[in-house]
Design an enzyme around this catalytic site. Structure first.
Site, PDB file in Angstrom:
ATOM      1  N   ASP A 142       0.849  -1.185   0.000  1.00 14.50           N
ATOM      2  CA  ASP A 142       0.000   0.000   0.000  1.00 14.50           C
ATOM      3  C   ASP A 142       0.888   1.239   0.000  1.00 14.50           C
ATOM      4  OD1 ASP A 142      -2.339   1.441   0.004  1.00 14.50           O
ATOM      5  OD2 ASP A 142      -2.581   1.373   2.176  1.00 14.50           O
ATOM      6  N   HIS A 149      -3.698  13.887   0.635  1.00 14.16           N
ATOM      7  CA  HIS A 149      -3.835  13.044   1.823  1.00 14.16           C
ATOM      8  C   HIS A 149      -2.597  13.193   2.723  1.00 14.16           C
ATOM      9  CE1 HIS A 149      -4.718   9.615   4.382  1.00 14.16           C
ATOM     10  NE2 HIS A 149      -3.588   9.038   4.029  1.00 14.16           N
ATOM     11  N   ARG A 158       1.720  17.161  12.410  1.00 14.38           N
ATOM     12  CA  ARG A 158       2.950  17.980  12.433  1.00 14.38           C
ATOM     13  C   ARG A 158       2.660  19.314  11.767  1.00 14.38           C
ATOM     14  NH1 ARG A 158       4.325  13.109  10.245  1.00 14.38           N
ATOM     15  NH2 ARG A 158       4.079  14.071   8.206  1.00 14.38           N
ATOM     16  N   GLU A 214     -10.390   3.752   4.075  1.00 13.52           N
ATOM     17  CA  GLU A 214      -9.553   4.545   3.175  1.00 13.52           C
ATOM     18  C   GLU A 214      -9.953   4.196   1.751  1.00 13.52           C
ATOM     19  OE1 GLU A 214      -5.389   3.878   4.176  1.00 13.52           O
ATOM     20  OE2 GLU A 214      -5.481   5.439   5.719  1.00 13.52           O
ATOM     21  N   GLU A 216      -9.231   3.869  -1.960  1.00  9.92           N
ATOM     22  CA  GLU A 216      -8.001   3.703  -2.732  1.00  9.92           C
ATOM     23  C   GLU A 216      -8.292   3.027  -4.079  1.00  9.92           C
ATOM     24  OE1 GLU A 216      -4.642   2.240  -0.593  1.00  9.92           O
ATOM     25  OE2 GLU A 216      -5.327   3.057   1.335  1.00  9.92           O
ATOM     26  N   ASP A 248      -9.007   0.266   2.388  1.00 10.77           N
ATOM     27  CA  ASP A 248      -7.970  -0.113   3.358  1.00 10.77           C
ATOM     28  C   ASP A 248      -8.461   0.303   4.746  1.00 10.77           C
ATOM     29  OD1 ASP A 248      -5.565  -0.712   4.619  1.00 10.77           O
ATOM     30  OD2 ASP A 248      -4.649   1.197   4.091  1.00 10.77           O
ATOM     31  N   ARG A 252      -7.507   3.994  13.593  1.00 14.68           N
ATOM     32  CA  ARG A 252      -6.617   5.150  13.805  1.00 14.68           C
ATOM     33  C   ARG A 252      -5.993   5.177  15.183  1.00 14.68           C
ATOM     34  NH1 ARG A 252      -5.604   5.983   8.710  1.00 14.68           N
ATOM     35  NH2 ARG A 252      -7.431   6.626   7.500  1.00 14.68           N
ATOM     36  N   GLN A 255      -3.277   2.647  15.204  1.00 13.12           N
ATOM     37  CA  GLN A 255      -2.211   3.135  14.320  1.00 13.12           C
ATOM     38  C   GLN A 255      -1.360   4.211  15.007  1.00 13.12           C
ATOM     39  OE1 GLN A 255      -3.786   4.669  10.622  1.00 13.12           O
ATOM     40  NE2 GLN A 255      -1.785   5.038   9.727  1.00 13.12           N
ATOM     41  N   LYS A 268      -3.955  -2.007  10.316  1.00 20.29           N
ATOM     42  CA  LYS A 268      -4.380  -2.156   8.925  1.00 20.29           C
ATOM     43  C   LYS A 268      -4.644  -3.616   8.548  1.00 20.29           C
ATOM     44  CE  LYS A 268      -3.117   2.130   7.451  1.00 20.29           C
ATOM     45  NZ  LYS A 268      -3.926   3.030   6.633  1.00 20.29           N
ATOM     46  N   THR A 272      -8.967  -5.745   4.456  1.00 20.43           N
ATOM     47  CA  THR A 272      -8.915  -4.843   3.306  1.00 20.43           C
ATOM     48  C   THR A 272      -9.953  -5.372   2.328  1.00 20.43           C
ATOM     49  OG1 THR A 272      -6.534  -4.557   3.619  1.00 20.43           O
ATOM     50  CG2 THR A 272      -7.442  -3.875   1.492  1.00 20.43           C
ATOM     51  N   THR A 376      -4.768   6.358   0.314  1.00 22.36           N
ATOM     52  CA  THR A 376      -6.008   7.129   0.350  1.00 22.36           C
ATOM     53  C   THR A 376      -6.001   8.212  -0.718  1.00 22.36           C
ATOM     54  OG1 THR A 376      -6.040   6.817   2.725  1.00 22.36           O
ATOM     55  CG2 THR A 376      -7.503   8.504   1.840  1.00 22.36           C
ATOM     56  N   GLU A 390      -9.625  12.476   7.727  1.00 22.70           N
ATOM     57  CA  GLU A 390      -9.527  13.788   7.087  1.00 22.70           C
ATOM     58  C   GLU A 390     -10.891  14.453   6.954  1.00 22.70           C
ATOM     59  OE1 GLU A 390      -6.885  13.821   3.357  1.00 22.70           O
ATOM     60  OE2 GLU A 390      -7.167  11.718   3.839  1.00 22.70           O
TER      61      GLU A 390
HETATM   62 MN    MN Z   1      -4.012   2.864   2.948  1.00 25.41          MN
END
Ligand code: MN
Length: 441
Positions: A142, A149, A158, A214, A216, A248, A252, A255, A268, A272, A376, A390
Site C-alpha cells: 500500500d 492526503h 505535524r 480509506e 483507494e 484499506d 486510527r 495506528q 491495517k 482490506t 487514500t 480527514e
Molecule cells: Mn491505505
C-alpha cells in the site's frame, strides 16, 4: 505493449444482454470486467460482468464461443479458482480474450447470435451470485500516493512540517497483509488492539474506537519480474493487468500508538476490501490521462521514475465516491449518505507505473495477482477527502447523517460503499462495481 483503443471500445456497440445497454450500468459491452463468482453453491468460476448479469466463461468456453487459446486459459483459471493464469499469460492473451468476449456479447455478430440462443446456460444474475476475490493475491503493498492526503495527515500531526522531505522524491509505501484481503460484501469485524488515549496513562487493550475506511485504487499485477531484475519505468505499465477499488480499513487509535518507528501493522492488517471486478488495462485505454502537473518548485522525478509516455498518459481518469449507510438509516430506508467524491488523476502524485518501477527498483520481484494500492485518494477540497480521519478532521468536524446521527469514525452496523466511474466524450462510460463492507462489533 501499449494499451490501445480498438473496435471493442466503439461507442455504438450494443449487447444482446439488455441491461448492458442501460446508460447507467458500470458494465456495458465496452467494459468486460473479469472476476470470479460462485452461483448455486457451485465451484468458483471465472466470469465477465455484463449489465446486471455475469457471463460464465467456463460455459462460454465449453460452448466453443471462445478461441482455443482463450478457452484454455479460462479452463486454467477455473481449475485454480482465480484469474492468475490469465494474468501470468500477459497482455496479448488478455487482449485476445477481450476481443473474443466482445464478439460473444455484441448484438451484431455471429458469435453474439449463437450466445443469445444459449443465454440460459451462459448468464447468471449478478445479484444471485457470490462474488469472490478475482485473483489470488500473493503480496499486497500500500502506497501513499495522494499528496493531498499526505499533506492533510501531516498537518494534523505535524503542523509545522506537514509534508516530510522525502515525499516528492520517493513513492512512500509499506508491505500490507494479503491474507486479510476480502471481496466486496464480506463483513468486517472491528479490531481489538492496543491504544493509548491519554499520553500520561498506560495503554489499554480493547476494541478500536476510531475505525476508519480509506478510499483507494488498486493496481493488479499481470506478468511479474524475476528476483533481481527491476522493471524499467518504460515497460512498467504493461505489467499492470487492471485496476480495482480498495478499502484499506484502518484503526486510527491503534495506528497512532503503534506506527513509530516501523509504520502501520495491526491497525491495517485486520481487513482490506476490494471490488470484485478486475477492470482491465485494455478496458481503461480510453481513459488514460496525465497526472496533474507538479508545482514548478517540485523536483523532477529521478530518471528511474521518469518516462515521457507515463508523463502524458500514465494516470486514469476515474471519478470516485464514498457512501455511508448506518443501521438506523437502513431501518428507516433512508438513501445512502454521500460522504465524499473525488478524482483519482488529480489527487495522486505517482502513477501506477511509477509505483511498479519503484517497487521493483531494488530487485524485488512482483508476481501475477500482487496488489499495489494507491493509498487514500484525497483531493484538495474537504468534500474530496478519502477517509473519515480527514473528512471529519480527526473527529473535530463530525458529519451529520440524514437520521440526525453524527459520525466522527465508523460505528458498528455502518456500511461503506465505494464506487468508481470513468467517462470521456465519445466513449461509453464504464465503472468498477461496488466495494462494499459492513462493520460488525
Ligand atoms: Mn491505505
Amino acid at each position: 505493449m501499449k494499451a490501445a483503443i480498438d473496435e471493442t471500445h466503439g461507442l455504438e456497440l450494443r449487447s444482446w444482454v439488455d441491461s448492458a445497454n442501460d446508460p447507467t450500468t458500470d458494465f456495458p459491452v465496452q467494459n468486460l470486467a473479469l472476476g470470479m463468482f460462485r452461483a448455486r453453491g457451485d465451484r468458483a468460476a471465472p466470469g465477465a460482468g455484463i449489465g446486471d448479469q455475469i457471463v460464465d466463461l467456463t460455459a462460454a468456453a465449453e460452448s466453443a464461443l471462445l478461441d482455443a487459446g482463450s478457452a484454455k486459459l479460462i479452463e486454467a483459471c477455473a481449475a485454480e479458482g482465480a484469474l492468475n493464469p490469465l494474468l501470468e499469460a500477459g497482455p496479448e492473451p488478455m487482449r485476445a480474450l477481450r476481443r473474443a468476449l466482445s464478439r460473444v456479447l455484441r448484438d451484431d455478430t455471429d458469435e453474439g447470435r449463437d450466445a443469445r440462443a444459449r443465454a440460459a446456460t451462459l448468464l447468471v444474475r449478478a445479484s444471485d451470485a457470490e462474488h469472490l476475490l478475482p485473483v489470488r493475491i500473493g503480496d499486497y503493498s500500500d502506497f501513499y500516493s495522494s499528496v493531498h492526503h499526505a499533506s492533510n495527515v501531516g498537518r494534523m500531526f505535524r503542523p509545522d512540517n506537514a509534508l516530510l522531505p522525502n515525499y516528492k522524491w520517493v513513492p512512500i509505501g509499506y508491505h500490507g497483509r494479503a491474507s486479510s484481503v476480502v471481496p466486496s460484501g464480506q463483513r468486517v469485524y472491528r479490531p481489538f488492539g492496543q491504544t493509548r488515549a491519554d499520553s500520561e496513562a498506560a495503554p489499554q487493550f480493547g476494541p478500536s474506537q476510531r475505525l476508519d475506511y480509506e478510499l483507494e485504487v488498486g493496481a493488479v499485477i499481470g506478468r511479474g519480474n524475476a528476483l533481481g531484475t527491476p522493471i524499467p519505468i518504460a515497460s512498467a505499465d504493461a505489467h499492470i493487468a487492471g485496476l480495482c477499488l480498495v478499502n484499506d480499513w484502518s484503526a486510527r487509535d491503534i495506528q497512532t500508538w503503534e506506527y513509530q518507528p516501523l509504520g502501520p501493522f495491526l491497525a491495517k492488517s485486520f481487513a482490506t476490501t476490494i471490488s470484485p471486478w478486475l477492470v482491465t488495462r485494455d478496458a481503461l485505454a480510453p481513459f488514460r490521462v496525465p497526472l496533474a502537473d507538479r508545482a514548478s518548485e517540485d523536483p523532477a522525478p529521478l530518471p528511474y521514475l521518469a518516462d515521457a509516455t507515463d508523463r502524458s498518459q500514465g494516470a486514469f481518469a476515474i471519478e470516485l465516491s464514498v457512501w455511508l449507510t448506518s443501521a438506523r438509516m437502513r431501518e428507516e430506508r433512508s438513501a445512502p449518505f454521500l460522504v465524499s467524491t473525488g478524482r483519482y488523476e488529480s489527487s495522486v502524485y505517482w502513477t501506477p507505473a511509477q509505483l511498479v518501477a519503484h517497487h521493483t527498483s531494488n530487485g524485488c520481484n512482483l508476481r501475477p495477482g500482487d496488489l499495489l494500492a494507491s493509498g487514500t485518494v484525497s483531493g484538495p477540497a474537504p468534500e474530496s477527502r478519502g477517509c473519515l480521519l480527514e473528512r471529519t478532521w480527526r473527529g473535530t468536524e463530525p458529519l451529520t447523517l440524514p437520521t440526525g446521527e453524527t459520525r466522527r469514525f465508523l460505528e458498528d452496523g455502518d456500511e461503506v460503499v465505494m464506487r468508481g466511474r470513468c467517462e470521456r466524450a465519445g466513449f461509453r462510460p464504464i465503472g468498477f462495481g461496488e466495494c462494499r463492507g459492513i462493520v460488525s462489533g
